[in-house]
Design a protein around this motif. Structure first.
Motif, PDB file in Angstrom:
ATOM      1  N   SER A   6       0.850  -1.191   0.000  1.00  0.00           N
ATOM      2  CA  SER A   6       0.000   0.000   0.000  1.00  0.00           C
ATOM      3  C   SER A   6       0.884   1.238   0.000  1.00  0.00           C
ATOM      4  CB  SER A   6      -0.886   0.002   1.246  1.00  0.00           C
ATOM      5  OG  SER A   6      -0.112   0.237   2.417  1.00  0.00           O
ATOM      6  N   GLU A   7       0.258   2.368  -0.256  1.00  0.00           N
ATOM      7  CA  GLU A   7       0.938   3.650  -0.066  1.00  0.00           C
ATOM      8  C   GLU A   7       1.062   3.895   1.433  1.00  0.00           C
ATOM      9  OE1 GLU A   7       2.036   5.853  -2.455  1.00  0.00           O
ATOM     10  OE2 GLU A   7       1.536   4.322  -3.935  1.00  0.00           O
ATOM     11  N   ALA A   8       2.043   4.680   1.835  1.00  0.00           N
ATOM     12  CA  ALA A   8       2.146   5.093   3.243  1.00  0.00           C
ATOM     13  C   ALA A   8       0.989   6.044   3.524  1.00  0.00           C
ATOM     14  CB  ALA A   8       3.480   5.782   3.495  1.00  0.00           C
ATOM     15  N   THR A   9       0.271   5.779   4.601  1.00  0.00           N
ATOM     16  CA  THR A   9      -0.895   6.590   4.937  1.00  0.00           C
ATOM     17  C   THR A   9      -0.963   6.840   6.437  1.00  0.00           C
ATOM     18  OG1 THR A   9      -3.324   6.699   4.836  1.00  0.00           O
ATOM     19  CG2 THR A   9      -2.356   4.513   4.974  1.00  0.00           C
ATOM     20  N   GLU A  10      -1.464   8.004   6.798  1.00  0.00           N
ATOM     21  CA  GLU A  10      -1.617   8.344   8.216  1.00  0.00           C
ATOM     22  C   GLU A  10      -2.774   7.579   8.837  1.00  0.00           C
ATOM     23  OE1 GLU A  10      -2.010  12.587   8.295  1.00  0.00           O
ATOM     24  OE2 GLU A  10       0.062  12.900   7.660  1.00  0.00           O
ATOM     25  N   GLU A  11      -3.730   7.160   8.037  1.00  0.00           N
ATOM     26  CA  GLU A  11      -4.893   6.416   8.516  1.00  0.00           C
ATOM     27  C   GLU A  11      -4.700   4.930   8.234  1.00  0.00           C
ATOM     28  OE1 GLU A  11      -7.260   7.860  10.254  1.00  0.00           O
ATOM     29  OE2 GLU A  11      -6.335   9.823   9.942  1.00  0.00           O
ATOM     30  N   PHE A  12      -4.681   4.102   9.278  1.00  0.00           N
ATOM     31  CA  PHE A  12      -4.491   2.663   9.092  1.00  0.00           C
ATOM     32  C   PHE A  12      -5.523   2.082   8.138  1.00  0.00           C
ATOM     33  CE2 PHE A  12      -5.649  -1.685  10.186  1.00  0.00           C
ATOM     34  CZ  PHE A  12      -4.456  -2.325   9.868  1.00  0.00           C
ATOM     35  N   GLU A  13      -6.743   2.620   8.179  1.00  0.00           N
ATOM     36  CA  GLU A  13      -7.823   2.068   7.366  1.00  0.00           C
ATOM     37  C   GLU A  13      -7.491   2.103   5.873  1.00  0.00           C
ATOM     38  OE1 GLU A  13      -8.185   4.183   9.858  1.00  0.00           O
ATOM     39  OE2 GLU A  13      -9.264   2.924  11.300  1.00  0.00           O
ATOM     40  N   GLY A  14      -6.744   3.098   5.423  1.00  0.00           N
ATOM     41  CA  GLY A  14      -6.345   3.167   4.007  1.00  0.00           C
ATOM     42  C   GLY A  14      -5.450   1.998   3.634  1.00  0.00           C
ATOM     43  N   ALA A  15      -4.486   1.672   4.491  1.00  0.00           N
ATOM     44  CA  ALA A  15      -3.609   0.525   4.239  1.00  0.00           C
ATOM     45  C   ALA A  15      -4.400  -0.772   4.342  1.00  0.00           C
ATOM     46  CB  ALA A  15      -2.443   0.525   5.225  1.00  0.00           C
ATOM     47  N   ARG A  16      -5.307  -0.845   5.308  1.00  0.00           N
ATOM     48  CA  ARG A  16      -6.134  -2.042   5.476  1.00  0.00           C
ATOM     49  C   ARG A  16      -7.021  -2.271   4.260  1.00  0.00           C
ATOM     50  NH1 ARG A  16     -10.867  -1.235   9.225  1.00  0.00           N
ATOM     51  NH2 ARG A  16     -11.453  -0.201   7.305  1.00  0.00           N
ATOM     52  N   ASP A  17      -7.630  -1.203   3.745  1.00  0.00           N
ATOM     53  CA  ASP A  17      -8.486  -1.329   2.563  1.00  0.00           C
ATOM     54  C   ASP A  17      -7.687  -1.829   1.369  1.00  0.00           C
ATOM     55  OD1 ASP A  17     -10.581  -0.469   4.117  1.00  0.00           O
ATOM     56  OD2 ASP A  17     -10.640   1.555   3.250  1.00  0.00           O
ATOM     57  N   TRP A  18      -6.445  -1.333   1.230  1.00  0.00           N
ATOM     58  CA  TRP A  18      -5.589  -1.821   0.147  1.00  0.00           C
ATOM     59  C   TRP A  18      -5.378  -3.326   0.290  1.00  0.00           C
ATOM     60  CZ3 TRP A  18      -1.197  -4.637   0.273  1.00  0.00           C
ATOM     61  CH2 TRP A  18      -0.595  -4.889  -0.955  1.00  0.00           C
ATOM     62  N   SER A  27      -4.888 -16.119  -3.136  1.00  0.00           N
ATOM     63  CA  SER A  27      -3.850 -16.861  -2.407  1.00  0.00           C
ATOM     64  C   SER A  27      -2.902 -15.928  -1.642  1.00  0.00           C
ATOM     65  CB  SER A  27      -3.049 -17.750  -3.368  1.00  0.00           C
ATOM     66  OG  SER A  27      -2.336 -16.947  -4.304  1.00  0.00           O
ATOM     67  N   HIS A  28      -3.072 -14.609  -1.777  1.00  0.00           N
ATOM     68  CA  HIS A  28      -2.212 -13.629  -1.108  1.00  0.00           C
ATOM     69  C   HIS A  28      -2.913 -13.157   0.166  1.00  0.00           C
ATOM     70  CE1 HIS A  28       0.217 -12.495  -4.946  1.00  0.00           C
ATOM     71  NE2 HIS A  28      -0.240 -13.729  -5.007  1.00  0.00           N
ATOM     72  N   THR A  29      -2.821 -13.949   1.205  1.00  0.00           N
ATOM     73  CA  THR A  29      -3.568 -13.652   2.432  1.00  0.00           C
ATOM     74  C   THR A  29      -2.697 -13.111   3.570  1.00  0.00           C
ATOM     75  OG1 THR A  29      -3.335 -15.948   3.131  1.00  0.00           O
ATOM     76  CG2 THR A  29      -5.340 -15.375   1.912  1.00  0.00           C
ATOM     77  N   GLY A  30      -1.386 -13.168   3.432  1.00  0.00           N
ATOM     78  CA  GLY A  30      -0.497 -12.677   4.487  1.00  0.00           C
ATOM     79  C   GLY A  30      -0.014 -11.269   4.182  1.00  0.00           C
ATOM     80  N   HIS A  31       0.013 -10.429   5.203  1.00  0.00           N
ATOM     81  CA  HIS A  31       0.479  -9.053   5.044  1.00  0.00           C
ATOM     82  C   HIS A  31       1.361  -8.672   6.227  1.00  0.00           C
ATOM     83  CE1 HIS A  31      -3.102  -9.270   2.516  1.00  0.00           C
ATOM     84  NE2 HIS A  31      -2.470  -8.383   1.775  1.00  0.00           N
ATOM     85  N   PHE A  44      -7.294  -5.582   1.755  1.00  0.00           N
ATOM     86  CA  PHE A  44      -8.527  -6.287   1.389  1.00  0.00           C
ATOM     87  C   PHE A  44      -8.667  -6.378  -0.130  1.00  0.00           C
ATOM     88  CE2 PHE A  44     -10.770  -4.927   5.557  1.00  0.00           C
ATOM     89  CZ  PHE A  44     -10.405  -6.107   6.175  1.00  0.00           C
ATOM     90  N   GLN A  45      -8.416  -5.280  -0.819  1.00  0.00           N
ATOM     91  CA  GLN A  45      -8.533  -5.269  -2.283  1.00  0.00           C
ATOM     92  C   GLN A  45      -7.495  -6.193  -2.917  1.00  0.00           C
ATOM     93  OE1 GLN A  45      -8.240  -1.143  -3.350  1.00  0.00           O
ATOM     94  NE2 GLN A  45     -10.170  -0.615  -2.331  1.00  0.00           N
ATOM     95  N   HIS A  46      -6.269  -6.142  -2.408  1.00  0.00           N
ATOM     96  CA  HIS A  46      -5.200  -6.982  -2.960  1.00  0.00           C
ATOM     97  C   HIS A  46      -5.530  -8.458  -2.780  1.00  0.00           C
ATOM     98  CE1 HIS A  46      -1.190  -8.006  -4.327  1.00  0.00           C
ATOM     99  NE2 HIS A  46      -1.067  -8.805  -3.261  1.00  0.00           N
ATOM    100  N   SER A  47      -5.977  -8.834  -1.574  1.00  0.00           N
ATOM    101  CA  SER A  47      -6.336 -10.238  -1.335  1.00  0.00           C
ATOM    102  C   SER A  47      -7.560 -10.636  -2.153  1.00  0.00           C
ATOM    103  CB  SER A  47      -6.593 -10.488   0.157  1.00  0.00           C
ATOM    104  OG  SER A  47      -5.391 -10.344   0.880  1.00  0.00           O
TER     105      SER A  47
END
Length: 78
Positions: free
Chosen positions: A38-50, A60-64, A52-55
């Motif tokens: 993900s991009e670096a973001t001040e809000e964790f939710e932005g990285a988390r949403d990325w 098969s890409h379930t580890g982050h 979810f979308q990536h998985s």
């Protein structure tokens, strides 16, 4: 002219930067299967949403891995 050096022992402390102008904490989530991130973001939710979308696109890409950048300040203890 000679130079003098003064050495003194001091106890130091370190902690999160508290100045009002201090940068915010940054969050990045990276896939442990393919290293996309993900991009670096001040809000964790932005990285988390990325993540979810990536998985979702790559089932098969379930580890982050999370990388957190937090700014710290060291100072002598008075």
């Amino acid at each position: 002219m000679s130079a003098h050096t003064i050495l003194r022992y001091a106890t130091w402390v370190i902690g999160p930067e508290a100045a009002p102008e201090a940068p915010e904490i940054l969050h990045v989530l990276a896939c442990t299967t393919c290293s996309a991130a993900s991009e670096a973001t001040e809000e964790f939710e932005g990285a988390r949403d990325w993540a979810f979308q990536h998985s979702g696109r790559n089932p098969s890409h379930t580890g982050h891995r999370e990388t957190v950048t937090r700014f710290w300040r060291a100072a002598p203890l008075n």
